[in-house]
Motif scaffolding. Sequence first.
Motif, mmCIF file in Angstrom:
data_model
loop_
_atom_site.group_PDB
_atom_site.id
_atom_site.type_symbol
_atom_site.label_atom_id
_atom_site.label_comp_id
_atom_site.label_asym_id
_atom_site.label_seq_id
_atom_site.Cartn_x
_atom_site.Cartn_y
_atom_site.Cartn_z
ATOM 1 N N UNK A 112 27.926 31.428 15.098
ATOM 2 C CA UNK A 112 26.164 31.287 15.037
ATOM 3 C C UNK A 112 25.654 30.999 15.923
ATOM 4 N N UNK A 113 25.100 31.497 16.743
ATOM 5 C CA UNK A 113 24.699 31.388 18.187
ATOM 6 C C UNK A 113 23.090 30.817 16.766
ATOM 7 N N UNK A 114 22.714 29.322 17.091
ATOM 8 C CA UNK A 114 21.742 29.275 16.438
ATOM 9 C C UNK A 114 20.732 28.129 16.613
ATOM 10 N N UNK A 115 19.409 28.612 16.989
ATOM 11 C CA UNK A 115 18.224 26.963 17.404
ATOM 12 C C UNK A 115 17.574 26.991 15.945
ATOM 13 N N UNK A 116 17.120 25.471 16.282
ATOM 14 C CA UNK A 116 15.776 25.581 14.923
ATOM 15 C C UNK A 116 16.513 23.483 15.036
ATOM 16 N N UNK A 117 15.814 23.221 14.035
ATOM 17 C CA UNK A 117 15.550 22.057 13.528
ATOM 18 C C UNK A 117 15.673 21.228 12.606
ATOM 19 N N UNK A 118 16.295 20.092 12.426
ATOM 20 C CA UNK A 118 16.720 19.587 10.599
ATOM 21 C C UNK A 118 17.548 20.073 9.817
ATOM 22 N N UNK A 119 19.055 21.054 10.589
ATOM 23 C CA UNK A 119 19.988 21.220 10.636
ATOM 24 C C UNK A 119 21.484 20.747 11.420
ATOM 25 N N UNK A 120 22.424 20.360 10.500
ATOM 26 C CA UNK A 120 23.755 20.235 11.211
ATOM 27 C C UNK A 120 24.571 21.300 11.448
ATOM 28 N N UNK A 121 24.893 21.571 12.848
ATOM 29 C CA UNK A 121 26.539 21.596 12.886
ATOM 30 C C UNK A 121 27.033 22.099 11.576
#
Length: 386
Positions: A166-175
């Motif tokens: 899952x290629x992700x971009x964002x805030x306030x989440x853990x890998x």
Amino acid sequence: MSSPNQSAQEHGLALTLFGGGARAAYQVGVLRGLGRAHPTLDPSILTGISAGAINAAHLGNSEANFGTATEELEALWRGIDVDSVFETRGLALLHRAACIGMRLAIGWAPTLQPLDGMVDSAPLRRFLETSFGGQDLPGIQANLDSGRLKAIALIALRYSTGQTVSFTAGREFRNWERPLRHSVRTDLKVNHVLASAALPLFFAPVEVDGEWYGDGGVRLTAPLAPAVHLGADRILAISTRFRPSETEARKPRFKGPPRAAQILGNLMSATFLDVLDQDAMHLERINHLVEQLPAEQRAQQRAQLRPIKCLVIRPSRDIASLANEFEPRLPGTFRFLTRRWGTRRARSQELLSTILFQGDYIRRLMEVGEEDGASHAEAVAELIGD
């Protein structure tokens, strides 16, 4: 995406868009119908899988409100035709098919270039880079910075390890890290969209940071999981799979022994379409178990034990069967090749409907989707708490 819908933001509303090749045009219609009914819907979490990555990337990259963003997405898909997805010139297509056949038969073909896909998908790259204004997707970071978007994930298969990434971009989440799936924080680009949408065998793998990737739906057994990892407690998922009645499901879709088109169609349905329904049922069972826990325990462990509402919108009619009407309008050489696979023998075209990037078929799917989106407007309002 413009100013966020308060309920959508507070509750972590996720929009999950699973693929299905050309059938992702149905999703666009659903989104357009919902955009008319809820122009400020603005889900704060987006996940795109396979061709659904095109739709998720567009919504995440648009700084317009949800209604306008869906209008823009509809315009993008109205510009899609077979020629804008892969090379259809007769000699080029026949040469590629012949080379692939020789390589499979004798391990050699008269070309120095690797032939990892049945078609040359360079036109799709050009089309998407033109539509998005280049390789970068700057609107995603702008929406993240403004708080309009919480996170977005585009999912692809890493061929070298067999893992779903899952290629992700964002805030306030853990890998997250699981044996067969994990997340990677990155600046999302058109290349990630192409990787997620690269149908195996049909399109060549796409290189991202030195690794080769393909369609994100191939090994993704839990398509709702990325949205959950990103913090959703409400999920709106749009499937491209028609759910037949028990009577309809028992009707044979073709006569005689299966040809390649029927075999591949069943494999594609099992890989790309069935898992969303299974995951939604799994989520429903988990919700039931969570609701049985004492309220105090649920409150103490809300991050791990939160109930997650899920609404799945799916086609009200068999959109695969619509492909038969538009198949004769395909370019001659490509039509000749697909008919050799047996695409004319089936009542419902699971394979053909996935690769039928024919303009009239695309528009018909959007029409069906818009009707279904409008019919689900009240259910969506209930989901988001409006």
